[in-house]
Write an enzyme that holds these catalytic residues in place. Sequence first.
Site: not given
Ligand code: SAM
Length: 312
Positions: A71
């Site tokens: 985000c």
């Molecule tokens: C808003 S957080 C999600 C939190 C999670 N749903 C929780 O409740 O703990 C967004 C996540 O997307 C991951 N992310 C970012 N780019 C990504 C990618 N290209 N592939 C996989 N994960 C990714 C980040 O590392 C981060 O942990």
Amino acid sequence: MPTVVSLFSGCGGSDAGVLRAGFDVLMANDILPYARDVYLANHPETNYVLGDVSAIESFPSADLLVGCYPCQGFSQGGVRKADRKINTLYLEFARALRIVKPKAFIVENVSGMVRSNFEHLLKDQFKVFEEAGYRVKSQILNASHFGVAQDRKRIFIVGIHEKFGLDFTFPTATHGDGLKKVTTIRDAIGTLPEWPVGEFYDADFHWYYLSRNRRQDWDQISKTIVANPRHMPLHPISPTLEKMGPDKWQFTSNDRARRFSFREAAYLQGFGDLVFPETERASMNMKYTVVGNAVPPRLFEAVARSLPNIWD
Ligand SMILES: C[S@@+](CC[C@H](N)C(=O)[O-])C[C@H]1O[C@@H](n2cnc3c(N)ncnc32)[C@H](O)[C@@H]1O
């Protein structure tokens, strides 16, 4: 048990919510190694695939797909630029949706997505999810209305496969005026140590930090728990802040002040006693990051429980 594939799973806030709602998580994914470490220390049974989601070619089939794509592009904390590549990771979610073909999906993201400069991205998410065969609804929910000790507004986008002919109805508040008493900071962390050495970020309070009120009392809900420790709200043990002028606040005494620790942040997100493993990737910053990025489990649980019974 209905099954789930989870993307952008982080340290497992959303997944703790679906587990509590009675689902079984078949696969989780994230690119951040310490998020996986924390997730697996708390849910060792999950198949957690570490890496960029765009490199994953196959996913197991499942009843529900969940994902909270990053985000930074939309959030107050990040630079708000609508054209950043990070803002199009929903296309990866849509790709997984077309492969997994779940009965329903749940997405969570920052509420800033409804701002006019991002409206086209929100509209595009609806478009790609509808084209994949889903009836899509969205709503902003506040975690404090669902028993979380925190003011945290987030947008949820929920789709039900069109073959069921059903529209999703969002859960209504259970806590607040005329309902159950809200969960306060005292309820969440009142019994924890007052000065947990080595667990809170102890840098100075910069002018930007003091450009707004960062403190709530014990009997209030916390301000939003964020991923960047610099911006973490103050623990109520800190002196109060008074407004000196536009965007200028100062402490009312010289008593010591501190931010919430990463462990308190986890409690304020509603995790309970989250295990933070001391792996080689563990650092205080990482602990704050994974907790601040998480979805409060109880909020995600409330949304998952509101899905119609389409699982048989
Ligand atoms: C808003 S957080 C999600 C939190 C999670 N749903 C929780 O409740 O703990 C967004 C996540 O997307 C991951 N992310 C970012 N780019 C990504 C990618 N290209 N592939 C996989 N994960 C990714 C980040 O590392 C981060 O942990």
